[in-house]
Design an enzyme around this catalytic site. Structure first.
Site, PDB file in Angstrom:
ATOM      1  N   HIS A   1       0.807  -1.223   0.000  1.00 27.38           N
ATOM      2  CA  HIS A   1       0.000   0.000   0.000  1.00 27.38           C
ATOM      3  C   HIS A   1       0.835   1.264   0.000  1.00 27.38           C
ATOM      4  O   HIS A   1       0.350   2.327  -0.388  1.00 27.38           O
ATOM      5  CB  HIS A   1      -0.950   0.012   1.194  1.00 27.38           C
ATOM      6  CG  HIS A   1      -2.101  -0.916   1.024  1.00 27.38           C
ATOM      7  ND1 HIS A   1      -2.007  -2.262   1.251  1.00 27.38           N
ATOM      8  CD2 HIS A   1      -3.367  -0.695   0.603  1.00 27.38           C
ATOM      9  CE1 HIS A   1      -3.171  -2.828   1.001  1.00 27.38           C
ATOM     10  NE2 HIS A   1      -4.011  -1.914   0.596  1.00 27.38           N
ATOM     11  N   GLY A   2       2.068   1.166   0.455  1.00 26.92           N
ATOM     12  CA  GLY A   2       2.878   2.376   0.424  1.00 26.92           C
ATOM     13  C   GLY A   2       4.115   2.238   1.273  1.00 26.92           C
ATOM     14  O   GLY A   2       4.217   1.362   2.132  1.00 26.92           O
TER      15      GLY A   2
END
Lengths: 313, 478
Positions: free
Chosen positions: B330-331
């Site tokens: 996701h990051g």
């Protein structure tokens, strides 16, 4: 009775307890019919919003403009004193006191500052078309209004038939090509242009259970808008803004205001009445500010120059 | 080009008209789709196109080479492994550089500082190309599936390029498998009216979820998360709840628009959300939330690690690794790693304490209704804790917010709750109906007047309550 449509194929059972997407039956006719019907209903909502906002908008400025123009267009008897101007006129001049103290009939048609002097000329022209000239015209404006330009889209809020601006020479002169399209969108597509008012009305009606037909704004019969409570902190903030404005600017008259002044002089001469240009009441603390004093002096000097050009203005 | 912009609507209308005009001419349609997809992607930054072109070229070539390499001799098997490793390495290098370079460089520097060394690392001003995680995973699945013998490589570079860059799902998924999407690119598409109807419905639903629900819920959640110390325990709960509504509305709204637009073009993309907040347990949640990612992680990470075939401890390890990497996907930030770890932990705890899978049909009679409701509420609360971690920007923030969840009201609590309820309740009502009927398209089957009335109310709400300022979809950053 079932709320569900009879389907041609029976939905299959969900697998593993998870919901599925079961495609609906559809024909080109159904797609087109539903699409057009939904859009048509949206159009009906739009029309309803147009009429509703005409009377119950939560936008104070728009409501004042509509109400004052309704007051003007429904005026049956002429008045001695006509009060025009911005919100400082709207909330600052009580026609009933003018009547009591001076024995003169008066009406307050003050609206909002952004309408600048152009709208006052339009109001005056309308009045003169339907009534004999009043004795005196009082125009009350905040000092920075003379700087402002005119936003033609605001004409959309005036509750008169489409194209009414062509009856006024000032707007005919100011009109540029794409005005009408913008005015049309602003006026007739309230779902798009006035969504913030609608949002506020629907939201407060549904969460606070407040009637959407009561926006809380009331004018007295002579057009005066009484303030229900004092807000000294706003006065102080406003005074600070003016102080800053006076420090940063020297007095100027915008092109549109200058044009409106020329029209005003012409109307005064043709109809032989006096026009009083009154700066709105200022906060005591502001009055003592040198920058503001200088600004007022410049304003006085420039406006006097214009007024001496006519014996009536 | 954002779905919620006028530019996209104009773009899609033009593409769609041309697409219809080119019916029966598959190759021309695919050329149009590729050009449209590259315009769509290049609208953000034309330099991103190089990345997608590299990814496409590499996986297309490796796919062909894998197809030509047999599986008989040991040498061939080694050759296949090398080819697969090359594909994975190239894709992960691109992803790693653009997404994680600074994260790991800073992390490594931090570790060196801890042991008394003074590192002199350079952090680069790397622009994160939108949707890079999505299309990288999509192309990787292509070569892996060929390697596994589940898929034949496509000889057509055009078809493969369309598969990689297909604009409706390019920047935020669903992460499609070549097995599903590639045949749809290769074969003539027949647009059925049921598909068009459902597509239009999904587009309306997507815009409603994004502009009315997510963007308005964001106003509340941003307020709370940006100055969390000013809020009471109940306010924080409302803020977290608002974020749960926001992220679901935002991401599933995007997916709806993507799948709706694809349906109008005659494509069927996979379902990415199946009422995730109705999940009964952590395992059930991941069968309903971002399904294209969770199944990708299952098939290409969890199962190759051994899945649940080994001992319990090995299964827990595999779950933990999968969820940690899922969080990192996701990051490049610690809160995402923590969020992944948290979900890994609750999945492991669920496996320990729940002996039998309980995610089968809850209405089958095996479960009393009140128990189902309690389980749902429990799982939803766990999900909220996860979102608190996900949305927070620092560890102290997570700790503070978690420590201040006591149900203490403030003068603003009632107003915040009313505001959230106003935007979230319509979503809840629709989803409850979908849940009861087990049909995500149930609204399209209502009697005509009621159905049309609801569509127009949806349009009205978008016009009146939709946030007009362009807000990016949350998942674009991933």
């Amino acid at each position: 009775m079932s709320v569900l449509e009879t389907v041609k194929s029976k939905p299959s059972a969900a697998q593993d307890g998870l919901p599925q997407e079961i495609l609906p039956w559809a024909s080109p006719r159904k797609v087109l019919r539903d699409l057009l019907a939904a859009l048509l209903l949206l159009l009906v909502f739009n029309i309803a919003a147009y009429f509703f906002l005409g009377f119950y908008t939560s936008n104070y400025g728009f409501w004042v403009v509509k109400s004052k123009w309704r007051l003007l267009t429904s005026l049956e008897q002429p008045v001695d004193w006509l009060v025009l101007g911005d919100s400082s006129a709207n909330q600052g001049v009580m026609p009933s006191i003018l009547a009591q103290e001076g024995g003169k009939s008066a009406i307050n048609l003050g609206t909002i500052g952004d309408m600048i002097l152009v709208e006052k000329v339009m109001m005056l022209e309308y009045y003169l078309e339907h009534h004999p000239p009043p004795e005196k015209i009082i125009i009350v404006h905040v000092p920075d209004l003379w700087h402002r330009g005119f936003n033609p889209v605001l004409l959309s809020q005036i509750p008169r038939p489409w194209g009414y601006w062509q009856e006024h020479s000032i707007t005919a002169e100011l009109l540029v090509e794409d005005w009408e399209r913008d005015i049309f969108i602003e006026r007739y597509l309230p779902l798009y242009t006035q969504n913030r008012s609608l949002r506020q009305i629907i939201y407060t009606s549904m969460t606070n259970l407040r009637s959407p037909f009561n926006n809380g704004y009331r004018l007295d019969p002579y057009g005066y808008f009484p303030a229900e409570r004092s807000a000294p902190e706003r006065v102080v903030l406003g005074a600070q803004d003016y102080k800053r404005f006076a420090e940063e600017n020297s007095f100027q008259i915008s092109h549109q205001n200058r044009l409106a002044l020329e029209y005003l002089v012409k109307l005064a001469e043709e109809n032989q009445f006096d026009v009083y240009l009154v700066p709105s009441p200022a906060y005591e603390g502001l009055r003592h500010e040198q920058s503001f004093q200088n600004f007022l002096e410049e304003m006085h000097s420039e406006l006097s120059e214009i007024s001496t050009s006519s014996q009536y203005s | 080009m954002l779905f919620n912009s006028v530019v996209f609507l104009q773009f899609f209308l033009i593409v769609y008209l041309l697409y219809i005009l080119l019916q029966q001419r598959l190759r021309l349609q695919n050329i149009l789709l590729l050009a449209a997809s590259y315009i769509f992607y290049g609208y953000w930054d034309w330099r991103f196109l190089f990345l997608i072109a590299i990814s496409t070229g590499v996986d297309y070539t490796i796919g062909l080479m894998l197809g030509r390499t047999g599986t008989q001799s040991r040498q061939e098997l080694v050759h296949r492994k090398i080819l697969l490793a090359m594909s994975v390495a190239v894709n992960l290098s691109i992803l790693g550089f653009f997404k994680y370079f600074n994260f790991f460089a800073e992390g490594f520097a931090g570790v060196l500082e801890l042991i008394g060394l003074t590192p002199n690392f350079v952090t680069l001003n790397v622009i994160l190309p939108v949707g890079i995680s999505f299309y990288t995973f999509q192309t990787m699945s292509y070569t892996i599936d060929i390697y596994r013998g589940k898929l034949e490589p496509t000889p057509s570079l055009l078809d493969f390029a369309v598969f990689v860059a297909f604009f409706p799902q390019l920047v935020a998924g669903p992460i499609e498998r070549a097995v599903n999407l590639l045949p749809q690119v290769q074969q003539p598409r027949r647009i059925r009216m049921g598909q068009v109807y459902a597509g239009l419905y999904l587009i309306l639903s997507g815009y409603f979820k994004k502009m009315v629900i997510a963007d308005n819920a964001a106003v509340i959640s941003d307020r709370v998360f940006n100055s969390y110390m000013d809020y009471s325990g109940l306010d924080i709960w409302i803020g977290v709840l608002a974020f749960a509504v926001q992220i679901y509305g935002d991401f599933s709204g995007y997916t709806d628009i993507a799948r709706g637009a694809a349906r109008l073009l005659g494509f069927e993309l996979m379902i990415n959300f199946r009422l995730p907040y109705f999940a009964l347990n952590p395992s059930d949640f991941w069968r309903r939330w971002h399904i294209s990612l969770s199944t990708w992680l299952r098939d290409y990470l969890y199962l190759p690690l051994g899945g649940n075939r080994g001992s319990s401890l090995q299964t827990y390890r595999n779950l933990a690794i999968t969820m940690l990497l899922g969080g990192l996907w996701h990051g490049a930030a610690w809160n995402f790693v923590l969020w992944g770890a948290y979900h890994g932990l609750i999945l492991i705890l669920y496996r320990i304490f729940e002996k039998k899978p309980a995610h089968l049909d809850p209405w089958s009679g095996r479960h009393p209704y009140p128990l189902v409701a309690i389980k749902m509420l429990g799982m939803f609360t766990l999900t909220l804790i996860g979102w608190l971690i996900f949305r927070s920007t620092s560890l102290p923030q997570i700790v503070y917010m978690l420590a201040n969840l006591a149900p203490v009201a403030s003068p603003q609590t009632a107003d915040m709750a009313a505001e959230l309820a106003f935007f979230a309740l319509p979503l809840l009502a629709v989803q409850l109906y979908q849940y009861i009927t087990d049909d995500l398209l149930i609204l399209t089957k209502l009697q005509s007047p009621l159905r049309v009335f609801l569509y127009s109310i949806g349009l009205l709400w978008i016009a009146v309550f939709g946030i007009r300022t362009l807000t990016e979809f949350i998942y674009f950053q991933f």
